[in-house]
Write a protein that holds these residues in place. Structure first.
Motif, mmCIF file in Angstrom:
data_model
loop_
_atom_site.group_PDB
_atom_site.id
_atom_site.type_symbol
_atom_site.label_atom_id
_atom_site.label_comp_id
_atom_site.label_asym_id
_atom_site.label_seq_id
_atom_site.Cartn_x
_atom_site.Cartn_y
_atom_site.Cartn_z
ATOM 1 N N SER A 53 2.632 2.398 -1.992
ATOM 2 C CA SER A 53 2.317 1.050 -2.507
ATOM 3 C C SER A 53 1.263 0.304 -1.674
ATOM 4 O O SER A 53 0.313 -0.258 -2.213
ATOM 5 N N TRP A 54 1.432 0.295 -0.368
ATOM 6 C CA TRP A 54 0.531 -0.468 0.491
ATOM 7 C C TRP A 54 -0.913 0.022 0.421
ATOM 8 O O TRP A 54 -1.839 -0.739 0.689
ATOM 9 N N SER A 55 -1.110 1.292 0.091
ATOM 10 C CA SER A 55 -2.466 1.821 0.079
ATOM 11 C C SER A 55 -3.350 1.120 -0.950
ATOM 12 O O SER A 55 -4.533 0.917 -0.718
ATOM 13 N N PHE A 56 -2.765 0.730 -2.107
ATOM 14 C CA PHE A 56 -3.589 -0.027 -3.063
ATOM 15 C C PHE A 56 -3.514 -1.527 -2.795
ATOM 16 O O PHE A 56 -4.480 -2.252 -3.021
ATOM 17 N N TYR A 57 -2.389 -1.982 -2.286
ATOM 18 C CA TYR A 57 -2.265 -3.413 -1.985
ATOM 19 C C TYR A 57 -3.285 -3.830 -0.924
ATOM 20 O O TYR A 57 -3.877 -4.904 -0.995
ATOM 21 N N ASN A 58 -3.492 -2.963 0.056
ATOM 22 C CA ASN A 58 -4.441 -3.257 1.138
ATOM 23 C C ASN A 58 -5.860 -2.779 0.829
ATOM 24 O O ASN A 58 -6.717 -2.753 1.704
ATOM 25 N N ILE A 61 -7.339 2.077 -1.511
ATOM 26 C CA ILE A 61 -7.556 2.853 -2.723
ATOM 27 C C ILE A 61 -7.377 1.881 -3.888
ATOM 28 O O ILE A 61 -6.651 0.898 -3.773
ATOM 29 N N SER A 62 -8.039 2.133 -4.994
ATOM 30 C CA SER A 62 -7.865 1.240 -6.137
ATOM 31 C C SER A 62 -6.498 1.453 -6.766
ATOM 32 O O SER A 62 -5.891 2.528 -6.633
ATOM 33 N N TYR A 63 -6.024 0.437 -7.470
ATOM 34 C CA TYR A 63 -4.733 0.560 -8.146
ATOM 35 C C TYR A 63 -4.762 1.715 -9.144
ATOM 36 O O TYR A 63 -3.821 2.522 -9.213
ATOM 37 N N ASN A 64 -5.841 1.824 -9.896
ATOM 38 C CA ASN A 64 -5.930 2.878 -10.914
ATOM 39 C C ASN A 64 -5.911 4.275 -10.287
ATOM 40 O O ASN A 64 -5.264 5.187 -10.804
ATOM 41 N N ASP A 65 -6.624 4.440 -9.170
ATOM 42 C CA ASP A 65 -6.614 5.740 -8.498
ATOM 43 C C ASP A 65 -5.226 6.047 -7.932
ATOM 44 O O ASP A 65 -4.782 7.205 -7.940
ATOM 45 N N TYR A 66 -4.567 5.024 -7.431
ATOM 46 C CA TYR A 66 -3.197 5.216 -6.925
ATOM 47 C C TYR A 66 -2.289 5.719 -8.052
ATOM 48 O O TYR A 66 -1.530 6.679 -7.868
ATOM 49 N N MET A 67 -2.387 5.078 -9.206
ATOM 50 C CA MET A 67 -1.484 5.417 -10.312
ATOM 51 C C MET A 67 -1.815 6.763 -10.955
ATOM 52 O O MET A 67 -0.993 7.322 -11.688
ATOM 53 N N LYS A 68 -2.991 7.318 -10.667
ATOM 54 C CA LYS A 68 -3.312 8.661 -11.164
ATOM 55 C C LYS A 68 -2.344 9.709 -10.602
ATOM 56 O O LYS A 68 -2.207 10.804 -11.166
ATOM 57 N N PRO A 157 3.608 -12.514 -9.595
ATOM 58 C CA PRO A 157 2.444 -13.355 -9.308
ATOM 59 C C PRO A 157 1.515 -12.879 -8.203
ATOM 60 O O PRO A 157 0.313 -13.115 -8.266
ATOM 61 N N ASN A 158 2.014 -12.234 -7.177
ATOM 62 C CA ASN A 158 1.187 -12.009 -5.988
ATOM 63 C C ASN A 158 0.191 -10.865 -6.106
ATOM 64 O O ASN A 158 -0.837 -10.859 -5.484
ATOM 65 N N LYS A 159 0.530 -9.855 -6.893
ATOM 66 C CA LYS A 159 -0.382 -8.727 -7.058
ATOM 67 C C LYS A 159 0.029 -8.021 -8.342
ATOM 68 O O LYS A 159 1.102 -7.418 -8.416
ATOM 69 N N THR A 160 -0.798 -8.072 -9.341
ATOM 70 C CA THR A 160 -0.438 -7.438 -10.604
ATOM 71 C C THR A 160 -1.397 -6.297 -10.886
ATOM 72 O O THR A 160 -2.443 -6.166 -10.257
ATOM 73 N N ARG A 161 -1.050 -5.479 -11.845
ATOM 74 C CA ARG A 161 -1.894 -4.316 -12.156
ATOM 75 C C ARG A 161 -3.251 -4.739 -12.710
ATOM 76 O O ARG A 161 -4.216 -3.988 -12.677
#
Length: 439
Positions: A53-58, A61-68, A157-161
């Motif tokens: 989780s933290w890798s895209f939050y910080n 990596i992008s959220y989309n790449d993380y979810m791949k 609220p703090n971080k959405t897709r």
């Protein structure tokens, strides 16, 4: 005479009632006795071996790449029976599985949302149900980790897709809280966990999480469930993370959660593993301070456990199996002024356990014990040890110094444990010493 009898009876009843354990003490008794648990961080982050989780939050990596990584999470070799046998063999008494981390990917077949390994990954099945069944079969208490925050949920609220944030939207926030309650009701009613391990509470206050109401609902669904501290003040025990407490935490009930290397989930590039000796000595330190160790493992995306982690668990199991009497059900030890090392006491307080992490250069030294010593032996093989008392003066109330001979042949390859049987509950001398007044 009758009045005296009534008074004495009243005092006896009052003392008896005051000695009765509270509801919390009864609920947490197994936890306080357990001393060792195994944390399991398993999720889609194990596919590429990146921070959960933290890798895209910080923004590493992008959220989309993380979810791949969803497409690579197969659980093709997942064998919960084998997991349970390995973990039971380590000497652990409970386990905690990440049912949903901050990325929002549920490991069970949830009806509260679409984002789960059942719907979105090749695994295509509920991974929590067989886990719970296998671990209960092996007499292990079952804990379920659940992230209160969810960085994939569109109403969080703090971080959405969508990478959008909102500050005040009571309708969306209410939907999100309902979502949390929905998933926790599923987990509670389907699996009846012994423990809920919450995380992510820092982003919102208790009122927004509805922490008080959540605790009440969780206890209604499962009256004996234990809750960790990360629910904004409504939990049962403290959870220091990674850093070993130097002094005993204020909370009677506490647990150090710690990784074997530097990562919670599986990361193929992280080979900085602690040695079995280091892990055992950290466990001993937790026992000494009256707490538990929750030691983490990170399975691979196919469900296999890395060999380095298996080896650590196996050696941990050898040591705990040999020294169980000094671990399970023990209570915090005595101050370091009395013995140069960690200690523990049995529940009755009449057996003192001395942990010996090194080969001693001469006899062990034990100071300030008022009790008579009845017997000393090596835990795990029963060898009786000789001891000698020096500096005990007939005119002084100061206890003598006890010197315990520990032959090299009885030493354990990791940490040796010595048991000291006393003539009653341990009584420590904590005064300032005494001068000669009559000789």
């Amino acid at each position: 005479m009758q009045k005296i009898l009534i008074l004495l009876t009243g005092i006896f009843i009052s003392a008896t009632l005051s000695a009765q354990p509270t509801e919390k003490e009864k609920r947490l008794q197994w936890f306080e006795d357990a001393k060792l648990g195994i944390f399991i961080h398993w999720g889609i982050y194990s596919v590429n071996g990146i921070d959960e989780s933290w890798s895209f939050y910080n923004d590493y990596i992008s959220y989309n790449d993380y979810m791949k990584q969803l497409s690579g999470f197969t659980a093709s070799k997942y064998d919960p029976e084998k997991w349970a046998e390995l973990i039971a063999g380590s000497g652990a008494k409970y386990t905690v599985l990440t049912t949903k981390h901050h990325d929002g990917v549920a490991l069970w077949d949830t009806d509260c949302g679409e984002l789960s390994v059942v719907n979105k990954t090749p695994a295509g099945k509920d991974l929590v149900a067989p886990f719970v069944k296998a671990f209960r079969k092996n007499d292990l208490k079952v804990g379920l980790y659940y992230s209160l925050l969810d960085w994939s949920h569109p109403d969080y609220p703090n971080k959405t897709r969508e990478e959008k944030r909102y500050t005040e939207d009571s309708v969306r926030w209410s939907r999100f809280v309902d979502f949390n309650f929905c998933q926790l009701e599923e987990l509670s009613k389907s699996f009846k966990p012994d423990l809920f391990w919450f995380d992510g509470d820092w982003e919102q206050p208790a009122e927004k999480w509805k922490a008080k109401e959540l605790r009440e609902d969780l206890r209604e669904w499962n009256k004996n469930v234990i809750l960790n501290s990360r629910i904004q003040g409504y939990g049962d025990y403290a959870t220091p993370e990674q850093g070993l407490p130097v002094t005993r935490p204020d909370s009677r009930y506490w647990e150090l959660c710690m990784t074997m290397n530097d990562s919670w989930g599986y990361q193929h590039n992280d080979h900085n593993y602690k040695t079995p000796n280091q892990v055992i000595r950290i466990l001993v330190d937790c026992v000494n301070k009256g707490g538990n160790l929750l030691l983490d493992i990170g399975p691979k995306a196919d469900g296999t456990i890395p060999e380095e982690q298996v080896n650590i668990l196996n050696e941990l199991g050898r040591w705990t199996n040999k020294h169980g009497e000094a671990i399970y059900g023990s209570r915090a030890g005595i101050p370091y002024e009395h013995y140069y090392g960690p200690t523990a006491l049995n529940k009755e307080g009449n057996i003192l356990y001395l942990f010996v992490p090194h080969a001693p250069n001469g006899p062990l030294m034990l100071k300030g014990i008022k009790n008579k010593i009845n017997r000393i032996w090596v835990v795990g093989n029963g060898t009786k040890l000789n001891w000698d008392v020096k500096m005990k003066q007939y005119w002084s109330s100061v206890p003598g110094i006890v010197y315990i001979d520990v032959p090299e042949k009885v030493l354990d390859s990791q940490v040796t444990v010595i048991a000291v049987l006393l003539d009653g509950k341990i009584d420590l001398y904590r005064e300032q010493g005494q001068v000669i007044e009559n000789n």
